[in-house]
Design a protein around this motif. Sequence first.
Motif, PDB file in Angstrom:
ATOM      1  N   TYR A 142      52.803  94.360  91.245  1.00 46.92           N
ATOM      2  CA  TYR A 142      51.735  92.815  90.986  1.00 46.92           C
ATOM      3  C   TYR A 142      50.780  93.825  90.152  1.00 46.92           C
ATOM      4  O   TYR A 142      50.184  95.402  89.897  1.00 46.92           O
ATOM      5  N   VAL A 143      49.922  92.893  89.500  1.00 47.49           N
ATOM      6  CA  VAL A 143      48.616  93.663  88.803  1.00 47.49           C
ATOM      7  C   VAL A 143      47.871  92.535  89.426  1.00 47.49           C
ATOM      8  O   VAL A 143      47.610  91.074  88.666  1.00 47.49           O
ATOM      9  N   VAL A 144      46.968  93.656  89.900  1.00 46.67           N
ATOM     10  CA  VAL A 144      45.372  92.684  89.829  1.00 46.67           C
ATOM     11  C   VAL A 144      44.040  92.910  88.699  1.00 46.67           C
ATOM     12  O   VAL A 144      43.565  94.038  88.716  1.00 46.67           O
ATOM     13  N   VAL A 145      43.471  91.951  88.836  1.00 49.43           N
ATOM     14  CA  VAL A 145      42.338  92.155  87.852  1.00 49.43           C
ATOM     15  C   VAL A 145      41.107  92.271  88.607  1.00 49.43           C
ATOM     16  O   VAL A 145      40.418  91.077  88.566  1.00 49.43           O
ATOM     17  N   LEU A 146      40.102  93.158  87.965  1.00 47.39           N
ATOM     18  CA  LEU A 146      38.788  93.064  88.609  1.00 47.39           C
ATOM     19  C   LEU A 146      38.099  93.017  87.968  1.00 47.39           C
ATOM     20  O   LEU A 146      37.929  93.524  86.774  1.00 47.39           O
ATOM     21  N   THR A 191      46.592  85.193  78.390  1.00 49.94           N
ATOM     22  CA  THR A 191      47.565  86.386  79.289  1.00 49.94           C
ATOM     23  C   THR A 191      48.753  85.647  79.767  1.00 49.94           C
ATOM     24  O   THR A 191      48.754  84.904  80.720  1.00 49.94           O
ATOM     25  N   GLN A 192      49.230  86.818  80.512  1.00 49.87           N
ATOM     26  CA  GLN A 192      50.733  86.726  80.961  1.00 49.87           C
ATOM     27  C   GLN A 192      51.134  88.026  82.293  1.00 49.87           C
ATOM     28  O   GLN A 192      50.412  89.130  81.853  1.00 49.87           O
ATOM     29  N   LEU A 209      44.726  79.252  88.739  1.00 46.37           N
ATOM     30  CA  LEU A 209      44.997  78.247  87.213  1.00 46.37           C
ATOM     31  C   LEU A 209      46.798  79.097  86.698  1.00 46.37           C
ATOM     32  O   LEU A 209      47.171  79.891  86.994  1.00 46.37           O
ATOM     33  N   CYS A 210      46.888  77.655  85.331  1.00 47.45           N
ATOM     34  CA  CYS A 210      47.919  78.671  85.600  1.00 47.45           C
ATOM     35  C   CYS A 210      47.656  79.485  83.707  1.00 47.45           C
ATOM     36  O   CYS A 210      46.283  79.365  83.102  1.00 47.45           O
ATOM     37  N   ASN A 211      48.954  80.420  83.543  1.00 51.53           N
ATOM     38  CA  ASN A 211      48.575  81.350  82.368  1.00 51.53           C
ATOM     39  C   ASN A 211      49.745  80.959  82.042  1.00 51.53           C
ATOM     40  O   ASN A 211      49.688  80.050  81.594  1.00 51.53           O
ATOM     41  N   ALA A 212      48.832  81.514  80.504  1.00 53.99           N
ATOM     42  CA  ALA A 212      49.697  81.188  78.771  1.00 53.99           C
ATOM     43  C   ALA A 212      51.066  80.493  79.193  1.00 53.99           C
ATOM     44  O   ALA A 212      52.259  80.347  77.792  1.00 53.99           O
ATOM     45  N   ALA A 213      51.898  81.522  80.338  1.00 54.82           N
ATOM     46  CA  ALA A 213      53.176  80.923  80.517  1.00 54.82           C
ATOM     47  C   ALA A 213      53.479  79.925  81.612  1.00 54.82           C
ATOM     48  O   ALA A 213      55.058  79.108  82.379  1.00 54.82           O
ATOM     49  N   GLY A 214      52.437  79.161  81.698  1.00 58.98           N
ATOM     50  CA  GLY A 214      52.681  78.404  82.797  1.00 58.98           C
ATOM     51  C   GLY A 214      52.450  78.901  84.041  1.00 58.98           C
ATOM     52  O   GLY A 214      52.698  77.511  85.259  1.00 58.98           O
ATOM     53  N   GLU A 215      52.098  79.902  84.411  1.00 60.47           N
ATOM     54  CA  GLU A 215      52.380  80.136  85.843  1.00 60.47           C
ATOM     55  C   GLU A 215      51.503  80.795  86.477  1.00 60.47           C
ATOM     56  O   GLU A 215      50.005  80.644  86.069  1.00 60.47           O
ATOM     57  N   PRO A 216      51.171  80.159  87.793  1.00 60.33           N
ATOM     58  CA  PRO A 216      49.816  80.096  88.503  1.00 60.33           C
ATOM     59  C   PRO A 216      49.331  81.269  88.961  1.00 60.33           C
ATOM     60  O   PRO A 216      49.886  82.323  88.987  1.00 60.33           O
ATOM     61  N   VAL A 217      48.137  81.770  88.999  1.00 64.67           N
ATOM     62  CA  VAL A 217      47.510  83.206  88.544  1.00 64.67           C
ATOM     63  C   VAL A 217      46.226  83.014  89.882  1.00 64.67           C
ATOM     64  O   VAL A 217      45.028  81.478  89.845  1.00 64.67           O
ATOM     65  N   ASP A 247      42.536  90.600  74.864  1.00 64.18           N
ATOM     66  CA  ASP A 247      44.304  91.749  74.404  1.00 64.18           C
ATOM     67  C   ASP A 247      43.839  92.816  75.235  1.00 64.18           C
ATOM     68  O   ASP A 247      45.392  93.348  75.493  1.00 64.18           O
ATOM     69  N   CYS A 248      42.721  93.386  74.883  1.00 64.18           N
ATOM     70  CA  CYS A 248      42.553  95.008  76.163  1.00 64.18           C
ATOM     71  C   CYS A 248      43.430  94.406  77.511  1.00 64.18           C
ATOM     72  O   CYS A 248      43.836  95.789  77.962  1.00 64.18           O
ATOM     73  N   VAL A 249      43.245  93.467  78.147  1.00 60.56           N
ATOM     74  CA  VAL A 249      43.461  93.685  79.790  1.00 60.56           C
ATOM     75  C   VAL A 249      45.169  92.964  78.711  1.00 60.56           C
ATOM     76  O   VAL A 249      45.575  93.987  80.165  1.00 60.56           O
ATOM     77  N   GLN A 250      45.779  92.585  78.472  1.00 59.98           N
ATOM     78  CA  GLN A 250      46.836  92.249  78.116  1.00 59.98           C
ATOM     79  C   GLN A 250      48.193  93.295  78.152  1.00 59.98           C
ATOM     80  O   GLN A 250      48.231  93.587  78.708  1.00 59.98           O
ATOM     81  N   GLN A 251      47.105  94.283  77.058  1.00 61.71           N
ATOM     82  CA  GLN A 251      47.909  96.017  77.320  1.00 61.71           C
ATOM     83  C   GLN A 251      47.731  96.422  78.437  1.00 61.71           C
ATOM     84  O   GLN A 251      48.648  96.779  78.308  1.00 61.71           O
ATOM     85  N   ALA A 252      46.780  96.454  78.923  1.00 65.05           N
ATOM     86  CA  ALA A 252      46.954  97.183  80.390  1.00 65.05           C
ATOM     87  C   ALA A 252      47.787  96.707  81.477  1.00 65.05           C
ATOM     88  O   ALA A 252      48.446  97.070  82.291  1.00 65.05           O
ATOM     89  N   ALA A 253      48.003  95.110  81.660  1.00 64.88           N
ATOM     90  CA  ALA A 253      48.330  94.764  82.619  1.00 64.88           C
ATOM     91  C   ALA A 253      50.307  95.199  82.087  1.00 64.88           C
ATOM     92  O   ALA A 253      50.985  95.622  82.946  1.00 64.88           O
ATOM     93  N   ASP A 254      50.238  94.745  81.156  1.00 63.40           N
ATOM     94  CA  ASP A 254      51.536  95.149  79.987  1.00 63.40           C
ATOM     95  C   ASP A 254      52.607  96.447  80.384  1.00 63.40           C
ATOM     96  O   ASP A 254      52.974  96.990  80.774  1.00 63.40           O
ATOM     97  N   GLU A 255      51.278  97.312  79.803  1.00 63.92           N
ATOM     98  CA  GLU A 255      51.346  98.727  80.344  1.00 63.92           C
ATOM     99  C   GLU A 255      51.857  99.367  82.338  1.00 63.92           C
ATOM    100  O   GLU A 255      52.734  99.808  82.102  1.00 63.92           O
TER     101      GLU A 255
END
Length: 531
Positions: free
Chosen positions: A200-204, A223-224, A242-250, A184-192
């Motif tokens: 682009y959103v890159v997660v370290l 996440t998405q 790999l596929c995310n929560a929306a079925g998109e490749p990450v 949830d913390c990651v998703q909130q940061a990505a959304d913001e």
Amino acid sequence: MKHRLHLFCLIGILLLLTAGCRRRQEVIILFENDIHCAVDAYADIAALRDSALQITPYVSVVSSGDFFQGDIVGSLSQGQYIVDIMNTVPYDVVTLGNHEFDYGIARQRQLCEALTADVVCCNLSDKEGGGTLYPSYVIRRYGPVRVAFVGVATPSTLHTSTPTYFMDSLGRMVYDFHQTNTFDCVQQAADEARQKGADYVVVLSHLGDDTPPNSSPALIAATQGIDVVMDGHAHHVLHQRLCNAAGEPVWLVSTGSKGKFLGEMKIPVEGEMTIRLIDPVTIDDSAIPVRVTDKITEIENCLDSLVNKPVGYSEVSLLDRDSQKARIIRWQETNLSDFAADALRAVGGGQIGLIHGGGLRAPIEQGTITMGELISLFPFNNRLAMVTMTGQQLLDAMEVSVASYPIESGDFHICSGLRYAIDPIVPSSVIWDEMKMFMGVGATRRIVSMEVQAEDGTWLPIDPEASYTVSGLSYTLLSGGASGMFRYAQPVPVDAIKDTEVLLRYLHMLGDTIRASRYPEDLHEHRFEVL
């Protein structure tokens, strides 16, 4: 005046067009994870950075954590030498690995303030002060392209580092890694970041791909809005989608450890983003910048007189890996773990000595032993400690030790003066709290026998009601390390000498020579057996 105005307008248009051409150049992100003080990797990534800058002005260097600890250059300076080298590269954005906290959270914060790079971590909070200790993300602009870097640390840091570092004087946790809502913390940061214009959103990520429930594949699936997860912690080499929560490749990528590979992400002017892993052997040595090699040489010269000092001799190699170079120290007994456990028992004076596999970080090769080898074996600046435990508490603690067997675990213990056998078919019934700290043992037990060595050398069944003294490292016995398996033990005052001093004193007891007859590679007697 009109002509002058037209001239100014024309110059302005030309400047805008020139800037526009510059902004449309490709973006190159160089990345790594788990360097663990392998300083040559910094020279390699600096070479890649400087070469990339000849192609485009839009270049960044990022890390997914575990840089302050792992070898002498880190431990002897408590991370400062690594900061000096990273700033010379220089780095742009980093997140925190669990080993960034090995010198205590106050030192970790001091080192991060000294880094010229931005430090991001969305799931490390101060319970008392409120909010995160570091920004959850940072957005970097590369001309018209905006890339957000979100940082996330493994929640297991609370027990894989020293748990007491995150507690107050009353033993209450005052820092939180959001182990129950990390994603949830990651998703909130990505959304913001998306709302603020990130293209682009890159997660370290310092989660690891094999550490459920908070693994990097699970993060992607939950996440998405994330384009890339640059992962660390597991030391694996990853290059997959790999596929995310929306079925998109990450993208899920990781460079291994100690600079085995380095990563390059490209955002071209046209077309899709690409990611590749680079073998450092392909990097031209002549491209390595002098500013970095000079800094490394300066630091190594400071260390040489200490690390090259001979302190003993070994007739045999003390091993942490098998003949195929696979790590076995975290799930099997070796002559290295026997040696370390014996040292802690002999110097500490306990009836039992013990060492966890995660605390043994390097082998000792046959031949002259240097001080540097001892520091590499014990790089974490621990101290000698002693506790008293009942036989039942020891039985429970060793159940934690083998809870993951045959999957490797840093909590796996080898003992001196104590031996035990397990039935791995029996399911582990160890009870954990929400922070993966040991609470107790359920109905089933994997340990089928445990014996303690008497003063005359004979072996006797452990007495659940009896009290035993145990020598070990402060990390496990006093600071809640190794999942807190010794949290119910009673501390005993002891000369809290440094861990490497323990090894030096034990070497002296052995006549400064490790004999092959005492510590053969093919063990004669087993302290840990699998039935």
